[in-house]
Design a protein around this motif. Structure first.
Motif, PDB file in Angstrom:
ATOM      1  N   LEU A  23       0.864  -1.179   0.000  1.00  0.00           N
ATOM      2  CA  LEU A  23       0.000   0.000   0.000  1.00  0.00           C
ATOM      3  C   LEU A  23       0.897   1.225   0.000  1.00  0.00           C
ATOM      4  O   LEU A  23       1.755   1.373   0.866  1.00  0.00           O
ATOM      5  CB  LEU A  23      -0.899   0.021   1.242  1.00  0.00           C
ATOM      6  CG  LEU A  23      -1.680   1.315   1.488  1.00  0.00           C
ATOM      7  CD1 LEU A  23      -2.659   1.583   0.351  1.00  0.00           C
ATOM      8  CD2 LEU A  23      -2.392   1.260   2.826  1.00  0.00           C
ATOM      9  N   GLU A  25       0.654   5.459  -0.139  1.00  0.00           N
ATOM     10  CA  GLU A  25      -0.304   6.554   0.036  1.00  0.00           C
ATOM     11  C   GLU A  25       0.367   7.910  -0.119  1.00  0.00           C
ATOM     12  O   GLU A  25       1.546   8.075   0.213  1.00  0.00           O
ATOM     13  CB  GLU A  25      -0.929   6.478   1.425  1.00  0.00           C
ATOM     14  CG  GLU A  25      -1.718   5.199   1.646  1.00  0.00           C
ATOM     15  CD  GLU A  25      -2.260   5.109   3.056  1.00  0.00           C
ATOM     16  OE1 GLU A  25      -1.446   5.115   4.002  1.00  0.00           O
ATOM     17  OE2 GLU A  25      -3.490   5.060   3.198  1.00  0.00           O
ATOM     18  N   GLU A  26      -0.399   8.867  -0.609  1.00  0.00           N
ATOM     19  CA  GLU A  26       0.040  10.261  -0.726  1.00  0.00           C
ATOM     20  C   GLU A  26      -1.103  11.133  -0.259  1.00  0.00           C
ATOM     21  O   GLU A  26      -2.242  10.944  -0.689  1.00  0.00           O
ATOM     22  CB  GLU A  26       0.417  10.582  -2.172  1.00  0.00           C
ATOM     23  CG  GLU A  26       0.728  12.034  -2.440  1.00  0.00           C
ATOM     24  CD  GLU A  26       1.888  12.581  -1.617  1.00  0.00           C
ATOM     25  OE1 GLU A  26       1.652  13.513  -0.824  1.00  0.00           O
ATOM     26  OE2 GLU A  26       3.009  12.079  -1.752  1.00  0.00           O
ATOM     27  N   ARG A  27      -0.816  12.064   0.638  1.00  0.00           N
ATOM     28  CA  ARG A  27      -1.867  12.916   1.217  1.00  0.00           C
ATOM     29  C   ARG A  27      -2.070  14.228   0.482  1.00  0.00           C
ATOM     30  O   ARG A  27      -2.949  14.991   0.834  1.00  0.00           O
ATOM     31  CB  ARG A  27      -1.544  13.174   2.684  1.00  0.00           C
ATOM     32  CG  ARG A  27      -1.619  11.890   3.506  1.00  0.00           C
ATOM     33  CD  ARG A  27      -1.274  12.133   4.929  1.00  0.00           C
ATOM     34  NE  ARG A  27       0.162  12.403   4.987  1.00  0.00           N
ATOM     35  CZ  ARG A  27       0.866  12.488   6.088  1.00  0.00           C
ATOM     36  NH1 ARG A  27       0.276  12.359   7.251  1.00  0.00           N
ATOM     37  NH2 ARG A  27       2.155  12.708   6.060  1.00  0.00           N
ATOM     38  N   GLY A  55      -5.891   1.603  -7.672  1.00  0.00           N
ATOM     39  CA  GLY A  55      -5.744   2.770  -6.820  1.00  0.00           C
ATOM     40  C   GLY A  55      -6.812   3.819  -7.061  1.00  0.00           C
ATOM     41  O   GLY A  55      -7.518   3.804  -8.073  1.00  0.00           O
ATOM     42  N   THR A  90      -4.494   9.912  -2.116  1.00  0.00           N
ATOM     43  CA  THR A  90      -4.152   8.876  -3.077  1.00  0.00           C
ATOM     44  C   THR A  90      -3.760   7.607  -2.343  1.00  0.00           C
ATOM     45  O   THR A  90      -2.951   7.651  -1.416  1.00  0.00           O
ATOM     46  CB  THR A  90      -3.001   9.345  -3.982  1.00  0.00           C
ATOM     47  OG1 THR A  90      -3.469  10.449  -4.769  1.00  0.00           O
ATOM     48  CG2 THR A  90      -2.528   8.232  -4.902  1.00  0.00           C
ATOM     49  N   SER A  91      -4.336   6.493  -2.748  1.00  0.00           N
ATOM     50  CA  SER A  91      -3.993   5.173  -2.222  1.00  0.00           C
ATOM     51  C   SER A  91      -3.817   4.232  -3.398  1.00  0.00           C
ATOM     52  O   SER A  91      -4.720   4.104  -4.233  1.00  0.00           O
ATOM     53  CB  SER A  91      -5.101   4.626  -1.324  1.00  0.00           C
ATOM     54  OG  SER A  91      -5.298   5.455  -0.216  1.00  0.00           O
ATOM     55  N   VAL A  93      -2.707   0.240  -4.247  1.00  0.00           N
ATOM     56  CA  VAL A  93      -2.422  -1.105  -3.753  1.00  0.00           C
ATOM     57  C   VAL A  93      -1.822  -1.894  -4.903  1.00  0.00           C
ATOM     58  O   VAL A  93      -2.368  -1.915  -6.011  1.00  0.00           O
ATOM     59  CB  VAL A  93      -3.709  -1.806  -3.252  1.00  0.00           C
ATOM     60  CG1 VAL A  93      -3.418  -3.246  -2.857  1.00  0.00           C
ATOM     61  CG2 VAL A  93      -4.314  -1.024  -2.095  1.00  0.00           C
ATOM     62  N   SER A 125       4.188  12.029   1.390  1.00  0.00           N
ATOM     63  CA  SER A 125       3.779  10.642   1.507  1.00  0.00           C
ATOM     64  C   SER A 125       4.663   9.964   2.550  1.00  0.00           C
ATOM     65  O   SER A 125       5.760  10.393   2.820  1.00  0.00           O
ATOM     66  CB  SER A 125       3.876   9.946   0.154  1.00  0.00           C
ATOM     67  OG  SER A 125       5.123  10.165  -0.429  1.00  0.00           O
TER      68      SER A 125
END
Length: 141
Positions: A23, A25-27, A55, A90-91, A93, A125
């Motif tokens: 996983l 992720e980006e915030r 994603g 943003t996620s 996988v 991230s």
């Protein structure tokens, strides 16, 4: 200065021991026009070890989530959803074998490089650097 990102590798009863899930992720919102070609390059190079990628992308300039999906070297056209069901972020996988680890690092780098909208010193991230070791330290049953 490098800011840590979350990259988690997990294996378990649902997969062969050689296959795991990451996983990333980006915030911050990302510039899709920068991220898209980088993802294409990563899939072209590492498609044999990346079994699947899916994603939800928070893109700059469009409030609607962008859904992406790829299987090995085949990447489907992205689709826009009408609205977010959670806080935008943003996620991504990815499912792959252990040799996919460099591709995951490149994806995380591409996400960070395409992130926009916040000052340079804002949290970026997140990443754990021992992603592959997590499998041997308790995620297997």
């Amino acid at each position: 200065r490098t800011t840590p990102r979350d990259i988690h590798f997990t294996g378990g009863p649902a997969h062969d021991e050689a296959v795991g899930t990451w996983l990333v992720e980006e915030r911050r919102p990302v510039a899709w026009e920068l991220l898209s070609p980088r993802l294409g390059e990563i899939f072209a190079r590492y498609g044999d070890s990346l079994l699947r990628l899916t994603g939800v992308i928070w893109t700059a300039g469009d409030d609607r989530p962008l859904v992406i999906h790829g299987v090995q070297r085949v990447f489907h056209s992205p689709v826009r959803l009408q609205r977010w069901s959670r806080t935008p972020a943003t996620s991504i996988v990815a499912i792959g074998d252990h040799s996919a680890a460099p591709a995951i690092e490149l994806m995380a780098d591409a996400l960070a490089a395409s992130a926009t909208g916040l000052p340079a010193d804002a949290p970026r991230s997140r990443r754990t650097t021992k992603a592959l070791e997590l499998v041997s330290e308790g995620t297997r049953q």
